[in-house]
Design an enzyme around this catalytic site. Structure first.
Site, mmCIF file in Angstrom:
data_model
loop_
_atom_site.group_PDB
_atom_site.id
_atom_site.type_symbol
_atom_site.label_atom_id
_atom_site.label_comp_id
_atom_site.label_asym_id
_atom_site.label_seq_id
_atom_site.Cartn_x
_atom_site.Cartn_y
_atom_site.Cartn_z
ATOM 1 N N HIS A 258 3.897 -70.013 22.854
ATOM 2 C CA HIS A 258 3.200 -68.725 22.688
ATOM 3 C C HIS A 258 2.545 -68.591 21.311
ATOM 4 O O HIS A 258 2.614 -67.534 20.691
ATOM 5 C CB HIS A 258 4.178 -67.565 22.911
ATOM 6 C CG HIS A 258 4.638 -67.443 24.341
ATOM 7 N ND1 HIS A 258 3.960 -66.708 25.287
ATOM 8 C CD2 HIS A 258 5.704 -67.978 24.985
ATOM 9 C CE1 HIS A 258 4.597 -66.790 26.454
ATOM 10 N NE2 HIS A 258 5.658 -67.551 26.306
ATOM 11 N N ASP A 326 10.877 -68.924 23.867
ATOM 12 C CA ASP A 326 10.828 -68.921 25.336
ATOM 13 C C ASP A 326 9.678 -69.800 25.832
ATOM 14 O O ASP A 326 8.711 -70.040 25.114
ATOM 15 C CB ASP A 326 10.650 -67.487 25.863
ATOM 16 C CG ASP A 326 9.403 -66.826 25.324
ATOM 17 O OD1 ASP A 326 9.087 -67.046 24.135
ATOM 18 O OD2 ASP A 326 8.733 -66.095 26.070
ATOM 19 N N GLU A 327 9.810 -70.234 27.068
ATOM 20 C CA GLU A 327 8.726 -70.854 27.840
ATOM 21 C C GLU A 327 7.965 -71.958 27.110
ATOM 22 O O GLU A 327 6.727 -72.002 27.151
ATOM 23 C CB GLU A 327 7.722 -69.776 28.291
ATOM 24 C CG GLU A 327 8.319 -68.766 29.239
ATOM 25 C CD GLU A 327 7.275 -67.814 29.816
ATOM 26 O OE1 GLU A 327 7.297 -67.615 31.031
ATOM 27 O OE2 GLU A 327 6.458 -67.268 29.042
ATOM 28 N N VAL A 328 8.667 -72.860 26.462
ATOM 29 C CA VAL A 328 7.981 -73.994 25.844
ATOM 30 C C VAL A 328 7.443 -74.890 26.968
ATOM 31 O O VAL A 328 8.142 -75.201 27.917
ATOM 32 C CB VAL A 328 8.927 -74.781 24.917
ATOM 33 C CG1 VAL A 328 8.256 -76.058 24.428
ATOM 34 C CG2 VAL A 328 9.351 -73.911 23.745
#
Ligand SMILES: *[C@@H]1O[C@H](CO)[C@@H](O)[C@H](O)[C@H]1NC(C)=O
Ligand SMILES: *[C@@H]1O[C@H](CO)[C@@H](O)[C@H](O)[C@H]1NC(C)=O
Ligand SMILES: *[C@@H]1O[C@H](CO)[C@@H](O)[C@H](O)[C@H]1NC(C)=O
Ligand SMILES: *[C@@H]1O[C@H](CO)[C@@H](O)[C@H](O)[C@H]1NC(C)=O
Ligand SMILES: *[C@@H]1O[C@H](CO)[C@@H](O)[C@H](O)[C@H]1NC(C)=O
Length: 576
Positions: A258, A326-328
């Site tokens: 992100h 989060d969400e790599v």
């Protein structure tokens, strides 16, 4: 405002329609206090010279709250939907005496927010352990005053304290920008609802709106442009406003995923920056448009990250610092030749994340002396994760959002304290339909079975976390579901979250309120009456009342029922 005369008229109607004498006397407070007793239904007028009398030397933030509440109490003149039937006696209440045992207690995690309130004919007293508990009590007192010629209940006793110490709201100011004014209004509304944590998700892939003294280029190049960033002065103002309202401000800079917006200033430290996010036939490079992640193998990455974290710890006072994680997306990392080489020679994605965490977590905890907060992904994956040894339980808090109660259980079992933000209950952006463009799935009249989830009228319509989380959904969620008593002790509380793909300040209040009020009550005093039964039926009437009161206080909360239901209590219930 065309609605105002109608609004006033409807309240006028109300007084004519309701057979006053047959109504029970209830006091509509939000959130409902832990314990309230008002056996006599007696009330007295509030003196026009009413004042709050502090029995302590001055306290900068509480003083501001006292001034604010004095003004509100004397001017609000709230008209209850169902006016309590009272035995009005003639003496009047001219003061509220306020005493505090520990004036020096800072606003920090776990601070004592309990208070007790007693109102009698001879006066009212509010006693609290800390200034922050006093602020909660002042809010309750303000809600006890009603009427054109204001009255207050007497022979009333309230003892109150929160179930959870962490009662928060997350606002994402990266995907769309919010003015400082709309953030302050949000904090004010949180204060009305006795919430105490504003989780500021400041940056993301789409924009970098905070001006940091050591890294000014990040905002200069990565924000949406002039007038759409937060100066040091703005940040200080938000924090000070938070303190005056008993609301902590926890900053989050999401990393290493992100982070596309960082590439405007530092292209060399960001992998896959600004590519098309979902190339056909290939692995997507991000969960949504706006691709880019910090390169864990580039040495400059850590220089910039440390500057960012140090500036954050200087600007923000809170003990918690949220660093995302989060969400790599591993496909994005692999677009970088050095990363591709590392993987092709036997390295793993988990090692890459672990390297990043190893080089940033101790900086947050040891150098900056903060507690690090991360999203659950850092430990649970699904795609990339670190080993628990990398994240000491005493200096790390994890925030859950996936998989309902299951991940919360896994995390507390691993020994971590947890903040619950389950997307199935607490994500306020869900169910608004899709927002990515040129989506041919809409171009279908009858859904194929394979595509039902998206296209069926009962499907998600392009919102991954559909349906819309109604206030009832939020209210009935038990964040301790399926946890043992021991496990439950590690749950600090919860946060509702507004991700801003389809929100900005023009719709902010209605997206947040009154749904956030539902969470606020559950985190303060639960969603059950004492015999364990859910109290949603009773809560509907109280929330209706509270919503109107918030609107009068300048918060544009959305209605939860047709006005007809409000005027005909009980008639809109499904079960009688
Ligand atoms: C008002 O006071 C009288 C006498 O104490 C009592 O009988 C009556 O129930 C009270 N009314 C209400 C609405 O509580
Ligand atoms: C991260 O730190 C832990 C604990 O010091 C160590 O065991 C591990 O090898 C490190 N991982 C990487 C990828 O450097
Ligand atoms: C670190 O933070 C804790 C909690 O805020 C504080 O009590 C302590 O004094 C701090 N230590 C240092 C070295 O600043
Ligand atoms: C509840 O906990 C048990 C273990 O105690 C676990 O097997 C089960 O999957 C959990 N259920 C939910 C809904 O989390
Ligand atoms: C929409 O997608 C189609 C492929 O399905 C493509 O041919 C077309 O150019 C796209 N339109 C726009 C405006 O991007």
């Amino acid at each position: 405002m065309a609605s105002k005369p109608f609004f006033l008229f409807s309240f006028f109607l109300l007084f004519l329609l309701l057979p006053i004498s047959s109504l029970p006397s209830t006091l509509n407070l939000w959130p409902q206090p832990t314990s309230i007793s008002w056996p006599t239904s007696a009330a007295i007028p509030l003196s026009p010279c009413f004042s709050i009398q502090p029995h302590f030397s001055s306290h900068i933030y509480l003083q501001r709250a006292i001034i604010r509440y004095t003004r509100l109490i004397l001017s609000e003149r709230h008209r209850p939907i169902i006016p309590p039937v009272v035995n009005l006696s003639s003496s009047s209440l001219s003061s509220l005496h306020l005493s505090i045992s520990d004036l020096s207690a800072p606003l920090q995690p776990g601070v004592d927010e309990s208070y007790s309130l007693y109102i009698s004919t001879s006066g009212a007293t509010l006693t609290a352990a800390t200034p922050w508990g006093a602020m909660r009590g002042l809010e309750t007192f303000s809600q006890l005053v009603w009427g054109h010629q204001p009255v207050v209940p007497i022979r009333l006793r309230i003892f109150d304290k929160p179930l959870f110490t962490h009662r928060g709201l997350l606002l994402d100011t990266s995907r769309n920008f919010y003015s400082v004014r709309s953030i302050l209004r949000t904090i004010r509304a949180m204060n009305y609802n006795k919430m105490n944590v504003f989780h500021w998700h400041i940056t993301d892939s789409q924009s970098f709106p905070i001006v940091l003294p050591s890294e000014p280029e990040l905002a200069a190049k990565g924000s949406y442009g002039s007038g759409m960033s937060y100066s040091t002065r703005d940040v200080k103002r938000i924090i000070q406003y938070g303190l005056s309202h008993g609301v902590r401000v926890i900053p989050e800079i999401d990393m290493p995923g992100h982070t596309a917006s960082w590439a405007e200033a530092y292209p060399e430290i960001v992998t896959c920056a600004n590519r098309f996010w979902a190339p056909t036939g290939k692995t997507a490079l991000a969960a949504e448009p706006g691709t880019g992640e910090l390169n864990p193998l580039h040495v400059n990455t850590y220089q910039v990250v440390q500057n960012v974290l140090r500036d954050l710890s200087t600007l923000f006072l809170d003990q918690y610092l949220h660093a995302g994680a989060d969400e790599v997306n591993t496909a994005c990392w692999e677009t970088d030749p050095a990363v591709a080489r590392f993987i092709s020679t036997g390295g793993t994605h988990d090692q890459l994340l672990e390297k990043f965490i190893n080089l940033t977590h101790p900086y947050i905890t040891d150098t900056l002396n903060r507690t690090a907060v991360y999203w659950e992904d850092v430990l649970l994956g699904p795609d990339v994760k670190v080993r628990p040894a990398t994240l000491p339980t005493e200096s790390t808090i994890l925030q859950t959002w996936n998989n309902r109660a299951k991940n919360t259980k896994r995390i507390v079992q691993a020994g971590y304290q947890v903040i619950v933000s389950s997307s199935d209950f607490y994500y306020l952006d869900c169910g608004h339909g899709g927002w990515v463009g040129n989506d041919s799935r809409y171009d279908v009249q009858e859904a194929e079975p394979s595509d039902e989830l998206f296209n069926d009228p009962g499907g998600n319509g392009g919102s991954w976390c559909a349906p819309y989380k109604s206030w009832q959904r939020v209210y009935d969620y038990d964040i301790l579901h399926n946890l043992t008593e021991e496990e439950a002790k590690r749950v600090l509380g919860g946060e509702v979250a507004l991700w801003s793909e389809q929100a900005d300040e023009t719709v902010l209040d209605a997206k947040l309120w009154p749904r956030t009020s539902a969470a606020a009550e559950v985190l303060w005093s639960g969603n059950r009456v004492s015999d364990g039964i859910k109290r949603y039926a009773e809560a509907t009437d109280r929330l209706n009342e509270w919503r109107y009161r918030m609107v009068r206080r300048g918060i544009q909360a959305e209605p939860i029922q047709p006005l007809w239901c409000v005027l005909h209590p009980g008639m809109c219930n499904l079960e009688q």
